[in-house]
Design a protein around this motif. Sequence first.
Motif, short mmCIF file in Angstrom:
data_model
loop_
_atom_site.label_atom_id
_atom_site.label_comp_id
_atom_site.label_asym_id
_atom_site.label_seq_id
_atom_site.Cartn_x
_atom_site.Cartn_y
_atom_site.Cartn_z
N PHE A 42 -6.41 12.69 -2.61
CA PHE A 42 -7.29 11.53 -2.75
C PHE A 42 -7.57 11.34 -4.24
O PHE A 42 -7.52 12.31 -5.02
N GLN A 99 -9.94 1.78 7.40
CA GLN A 99 -11.06 1.92 6.50
C GLN A 99 -11.05 0.98 5.30
O GLN A 99 -12.09 0.53 4.86
N ASP A 100 -9.89 0.73 4.75
CA ASP A 100 -9.81 0.06 3.45
C ASP A 100 -10.09 -1.44 3.61
O ASP A 100 -9.36 -2.14 4.32
N TRP A 117 -5.73 6.09 9.18
CA TRP A 117 -7.13 6.14 8.73
C TRP A 117 -7.38 5.12 7.62
O TRP A 117 -8.37 4.41 7.62
N ARG A 118 -6.45 5.01 6.68
CA ARG A 118 -6.61 4.04 5.59
C ARG A 118 -6.58 2.61 6.11
O ARG A 118 -7.34 1.75 5.64
N LEU A 169 -2.94 9.81 7.87
CA LEU A 169 -3.58 9.31 6.67
C LEU A 169 -3.45 7.79 6.57
O LEU A 169 -4.39 7.09 6.20
N ASP A 190 0.84 -1.19 0.00
CA ASP A 190 0.00 0.00 0.00
C ASP A 190 0.88 1.25 0.00
O ASP A 190 1.74 1.41 0.88
N TRP A 246 -16.74 5.65 -0.62
CA TRP A 246 -15.60 4.99 0.02
C TRP A 246 -16.01 4.60 1.43
O TRP A 246 -16.66 5.37 2.13
N VAL A 284 0.31 4.42 0.70
CA VAL A 284 0.17 5.34 1.84
C VAL A 284 0.89 4.79 3.07
O VAL A 284 1.66 5.50 3.73
N ARG A 325 -10.09 7.45 -2.38
CA ARG A 325 -9.03 6.70 -1.71
C ARG A 325 -7.83 7.61 -1.47
O ARG A 325 -7.39 8.30 -2.37
N PRO A 326 -7.28 7.60 -0.25
CA PRO A 326 -6.15 8.48 0.05
C PRO A 326 -4.91 8.06 -0.72
O PRO A 326 -4.66 6.88 -0.95
#
Length: 789
Positions: A512, A748-749, A744-745, A741, A446, A632, A448, A517-518
């Motif tokens: 984003f 969430q993802d 948070w991803r 960031l 990933d 999202w 991020v 998506r970040p």
Amino acid sequence: MNISRFFGATNREAMRQVRLALGPDALIISNKRVNGGVEILATDQTSLPDGGAPAAPARPAPPPAGPRPAAAPQPSMPHAAAGHPSGTPGADLMGAIGELKGSLETRIDELLWGSQLRRSPQAVTLFQNLLRFGFSTALLRAMLKRMPEQAATRAAFQWARNELVRHLPVLESEDALWQPGLALALVGPTGVGKTTTVAKLAARCVRRGGPGSLVLLTTDTYRIGAHEQLKIYGQMLRVPVHVVQDVHEMRRIMQAVRPDQTLLIDNVGISQRDRYIHEQAALLAGAGRTVERLLVLNAVSHGDTLDEVARSYAGDGGTPLRGCIVSKIDEASRLGAALDTAIRYQLPIHYVSNGQKVPENLLFLSAAELVDRALAPAQANRTLYAPSEADLAALLSMTQPADNPGAAAERRRQQVLLPQLLTGSARGDALDMDQLRAAVALQDEDPVLSEAYDLWRSRAAGDLPPAAEAIEHLRRIAHGGLDETRPGLVVHACQSLDWQGRRGAWSGAAWFDDQGRPLAAATQQIGLADGWHTPQGARFLPPDRPQSKNTPSAADALSTQIEAETEDAPAAVCHVFDGGSQTLLRALSARDRRWVAACSPRARVYQDDEPGVLSAAVQALMYQPLDAQAFWPLSSVAGLEAVGPAWWAAAGQAELRVRGEPALPVRIFSLRAVDPRDGRLLKVWHAMAGMAVEPDPGRIARALILRQECHAAWRQAAPLLADAGREPLVDRAVFAAQMGLAAWRLAQDPALAPAARVAARMLGADRLSPRHAHAGLLKLYALKELLSA
């Protein structure tokens, strides 16, 4: 004959000792495996007795206490002795042994390289990608032999980037070049841009010391109009220009130049295969004054051509090359070959030229910036001269080698220790090695999370990159994740900050994609009572602005952020932020910027020439349902994930008016979250948008929710700003923003759900909540460190 014994843990290490002590022509007498390693008996060919036949070996000498200096190069033995056309048997034997030795070493090296590629599919992918960027197989082989075998694809790519940055030689600073009395000559083949580059360098020199600090000189009397072109540049800069024909004239001009003046020399372009290259080197070496030489490398040229150019000019008998300048990077489809040449010949890159304009198209870049430019994806280019995956698959045997017993023991050790070391809950025994490695691999892939990991490691090592450099790198990562056909989103969030008893504001931005998506953190700024601290340095408040007890206004910071993130963006950009005065909204609309501003329901607007407030204006609009699947996955919006609300949106048009200014047309928007069970209104958002924004309710709704989510991510990361540390506050803000960031991803993802579950288990929970995502992310990074150790 003197025989020496060498011992090493591996055959390669023992052979390295032989080469260091006896040179490349050493004769290997025996090679056998002993307890603890490999023993080699070897001798120097020059110690053979007359007649060429090896003498009976004496008692082996004890191994040297330390590495011996390399022996001086010895003349190779002739294959035929004088008076014996067929040669002596000893000479023939030694020649055959030498050829066999070289062939075996090459073959062993190739087998080891092929074995590494078979063991590591990531090395194959990385090898193919870096070939596509123009790097040579020789550099990639030397570099990838040191790559960690367990690295995931993205982690391997990041490792390769860091290796290139670490080994790429660059000029430390421009001040290191522009010293008083500098005599600098540009050399290189024809057509690489030496004259234009001299003019650009001259402009920089005049800017630093004035016209009286510089003298221009050219030896190019072959090309029609070449010296006239330089004279035109000299007249524009008001500096003298001299044309020289031979070494005597060169010395005369050198004596007339003051010791404190800078002398820039433009030379005639000479092919690397031309014998006159040595005459040019002799001309500069005999000038009566030390002349530094910079080689101009044309980025458009093929890698083999650049290698031949650098080899010829480095060995032309003149003064050593001080470094190089890379020209025409704006015309080159790839930059890897030029950087490869600079690394191979250790030519520090002083500048790069990116166009014909004088003086602006000359850039001074750091190693990280150069490597990032070389590794930037070229979406429109077709790769015709690099092997495809099918080509490499056809060349490689996919048989897997047997496991190394040491590696198997290490895996068993990790299986026992890692869960206990990383977990503090009773559920720790439920984490097996496959889950741990899968979690690390997911965060490696990933962008991020992996970029946040790099910043985390840099900060732990006390080497956090400067904010401007880190933001430039993250911006390139974000641009690479955008679709050129759809606008990206830049979310700007501002919140209060309490730093060492000083109240202020943190104004941050994040990229984003069109789906929400970040991608990466963007410009970060810190506002304190004395002004705004930006990546470019402190920017103080104007002296005529009264200092107040409140946090400084963020309007200037927001405007700066918007312009910084719009410039050089590969696709259309839509900026999302809170509120904004009419002055800011009008300025953005005048510059054709796309913007969405979350507004108070009491914001004043005009509809049909009637004044009103935004909440009343949207009441007359038609609401339509939105597809919840298009959003999202969001879970920090006031706990709405437990309800699974239905989303309704309405969009229309209105005007903003202010005395003395024309009416500004804007789009108005309202988003509602409704409980599907009883129709109860859960939450309402209001917004305005510029007319350049597409009237797509789904995209505007996503932008509004992302603004709130970004606020939540920043709040979770805010404690990182308060940590004790020696790095500047803005550098720490970039680190905190990327970490927030990433956390948070992670929470969430859905694609990162296995990694999130491992992080939650290591925290003693069943599910990773947004509140604890930051702690879970740090656990994952610690896990990666242990698995990579």
